[in-house]
Design an enzyme around this catalytic site. Structure first.
Site, PDB file in Angstrom:
ATOM      1  N   LYS A   1      52.118  56.513  17.763  1.00 48.44           N
ATOM      2  CA  LYS A   1      52.169  55.324  18.675  1.00 48.44           C
ATOM      3  C   LYS A   1      50.789  54.670  18.669  1.00 48.44           C
ATOM      4  O   LYS A   1      49.364  54.633  19.027  1.00 48.44           O
ATOM      5  CB  LYS A   1      52.447  56.114  20.618  1.00 48.44           C
ATOM      6  CG  LYS A   1      52.965  54.623  20.926  1.00 48.44           C
ATOM      7  CD  LYS A   1      54.097  54.727  22.416  1.00 48.44           C
ATOM      8  CE  LYS A   1      54.697  53.482  22.586  1.00 48.44           C
ATOM      9  NZ  LYS A   1      55.227  53.996  24.263  1.00 48.44           N
TER      10      LYS A   1
ATOM     11  N   LEU B   1      59.468  54.603  13.171  1.00 46.64           N
ATOM     12  CA  LEU B   1      60.827  55.598  13.542  1.00 46.64           C
ATOM     13  C   LEU B   1      61.244  54.114  14.346  1.00 46.64           C
ATOM     14  O   LEU B   1      62.456  54.753  15.228  1.00 46.64           O
ATOM     15  CB  LEU B   1      59.989  56.630  15.038  1.00 46.64           C
ATOM     16  CG  LEU B   1      59.884  57.074  13.864  1.00 46.64           C
ATOM     17  CD1 LEU B   1      58.606  59.109  14.788  1.00 46.64           C
ATOM     18  CD2 LEU B   1      60.294  58.482  13.174  1.00 46.64           C
ATOM     19  N   GLY B   2      60.636  53.493  15.051  1.00 43.70           N
ATOM     20  CA  GLY B   2      61.126  52.427  16.443  1.00 43.70           C
ATOM     21  C   GLY B   2      59.854  51.478  16.691  1.00 43.70           C
ATOM     22  O   GLY B   2      58.433  51.869  16.679  1.00 43.70           O
TER      23      GLY B   2
ATOM     24  N   VAL C   1      56.231  53.346  16.440  1.00 42.45           N
ATOM     25  CA  VAL C   1      56.028  54.284  17.209  1.00 42.45           C
ATOM     26  C   VAL C   1      56.148  54.950  15.245  1.00 42.45           C
ATOM     27  O   VAL C   1      57.294  54.433  14.800  1.00 42.45           O
ATOM     28  CB  VAL C   1      57.190  55.373  17.825  1.00 42.45           C
ATOM     29  CG1 VAL C   1      56.661  56.586  17.738  1.00 42.45           C
ATOM     30  CG2 VAL C   1      56.828  54.897  18.893  1.00 42.45           C
TER      31      VAL C   1
ATOM     32  N   ASP D   1      59.569  54.947  35.013  1.00 43.09           N
ATOM     33  CA  ASP D   1      60.284  54.059  34.397  1.00 43.09           C
ATOM     34  C   ASP D   1      61.272  55.252  33.759  1.00 43.09           C
ATOM     35  O   ASP D   1      61.648  55.614  32.350  1.00 43.09           O
ATOM     36  CB  ASP D   1      59.681  53.517  32.890  1.00 43.09           C
ATOM     37  CG  ASP D   1      60.775  52.347  32.673  1.00 43.09           C
ATOM     38  OD1 ASP D   1      61.441  52.319  32.546  1.00 43.09           O
ATOM     39  OD2 ASP D   1      60.573  52.102  30.463  1.00 43.09           O
TER      40      ASP D   1
ATOM     41  N   GLY E   1      54.250  47.737  20.472  1.00 38.34           N
ATOM     42  CA  GLY E   1      53.809  48.833  19.862  1.00 38.34           C
ATOM     43  C   GLY E   1      54.734  49.392  19.191  1.00 38.34           C
ATOM     44  O   GLY E   1      55.858  48.948  19.044  1.00 38.34           O
TER      45      GLY E   1
ATOM     46  N   GLY F   1      58.689  48.555  19.462  1.00 38.13           N
ATOM     47  CA  GLY F   1      59.031  47.456  20.916  1.00 38.13           C
ATOM     48  C   GLY F   1      58.262  46.049  20.545  1.00 38.13           C
ATOM     49  O   GLY F   1      57.663  46.115  19.443  1.00 38.13           O
TER      50      GLY F   1
END
Length: 297
Positions: A43, A20-21, A28, A137, A26, A23
């Site tokens: 995650k 899904l995503g 997800v 954040d 990490g 970085g």
């Protein structure tokens, strides 16, 4: 060690189905809980991540998220470990787009709609603070708009750099500049002290400012110029708030450079915004919750 791929089973019962995503540290994944036939979000740490503290950060994030119980905060179900001993967090799967995407696609909102949307997030932050967790954040990219029936529920995500009372008790290290400068409070930018709940008050007011104007109050061309503006410049009043002086007063107070000049708690900020909305003829937030019952009772 090879990268994770669809079909991999982690912890003996979570089958990865879709990335899904991702970085720098990490990723997800959408995954299937084979025991419950339930889709969840995992995650986990990227296997090519070279950051030594990545595992401890993920564990801290999971522990911080678990302490927050609120409809507008992402839920965590478990903290597990792979066969290689790497941690991963099991969370609810959110179907929706981020508030950042919504702003990019649809532009600014009316002041009333913006307040209705943000109040549940402010409630979630208040619940976090009550549990000893400061998010640090808060930004549109960390708010996901989820459809639940006919309603939209904003969900606060990513407690990855959250500060907790437990961590404070055992960690004497001073803060470094971690976060998104355009949404960081001056005391976060300066570093050297642990930011408290008032840093989240600042960030929430930056988000509200952006929702009504489609631009951030401190938005220079570089991180250095943004930091300068955060520390030195007063934000200009958005044109959209010319007819809403009381709302501008609330946002301006939330963006006071000195933390002592801001609302001391999320509850105080939420009450002020709810009172403004009620005076404007609004009875509910975007989730359908009564403003009087939630904020003024």
């Amino acid at each position: 060690m090879r990268r994770y791929a669809p079909g991999d089973v982690l912890g003996g019962r979570y089958r990865l189905t879709e990335l899904l995503g991702e970085g720098s540290m990490g990723a997800v994944w959408k995954a299937r809980n084979l025991s419950l036939s339930l889709d969840v979000a995992l995650k986990l740490i990227r296997r090519d991540c070279a950051v030594p503290e990545a595992a401890s950060r993920l564990i801290r994030e999971a522990q911080a998220t678990a302490r927050v119980s609120h409809r507008a905060a992402v839920r965590i179900f478990d903290l597990c470990f792979t066969e290689e001993g790497e941690p991963f967090a099991v969370m609810e799967l959110l179907q929706g787009r981020s508030l950042a995407q919504a702003l990019a696609e649809s532009g600014a909102m009316s002041p009333i709609s913006a307040v209705q949307l943000l109040l549940p997030v402010i409630g979630a932050l208040g619940a976090a603070h009550g549990a000893g967790v400061v998010h640090r954040d808060v930004k549109p990219a960390n708010i996901v708009l989820v459809r639940e029936g006919r309603r939209t529920v904003p969900k606060l995500i990513d407690f990855g750099i959250a500060f907790t009372e437990v961590r404070a008790a055992g960690d004497e290290r001073r803060e470094t500049l971690v976060g998104s400068p355009a949404y960081m409070a001056p005391e976060q930018v300066r570093g050297g002290q642990e930011s408290d709940a008032r840093a989240d008050v600042w960030s929430a007011c930056v988000v509200l400012y952006e929702l009504v104007s489609s631009r951030r109050p401190f938005g220079g061309p570089s991180s250095i110029s943004i930091v300068h503006d955060v520390l030195r410049l007063a934000p200009p009043r958005p044109e959209a708030l010319e007819l809403h002086p009381r709302l501008w007063e609330i946002i301006e107070r939330g963006l006071a450079k000195d933390p002592d000049g801001r609302f001391t708690t999320m509850a105080a900020l939420g009450r002020a915004l709810a009172q403004w909305a009620i005076a404007a003829g609004v009875a509910h937030d975007v989730t359908g919750a009564s403003l009087v019952d939630y904020w003024l009772s």
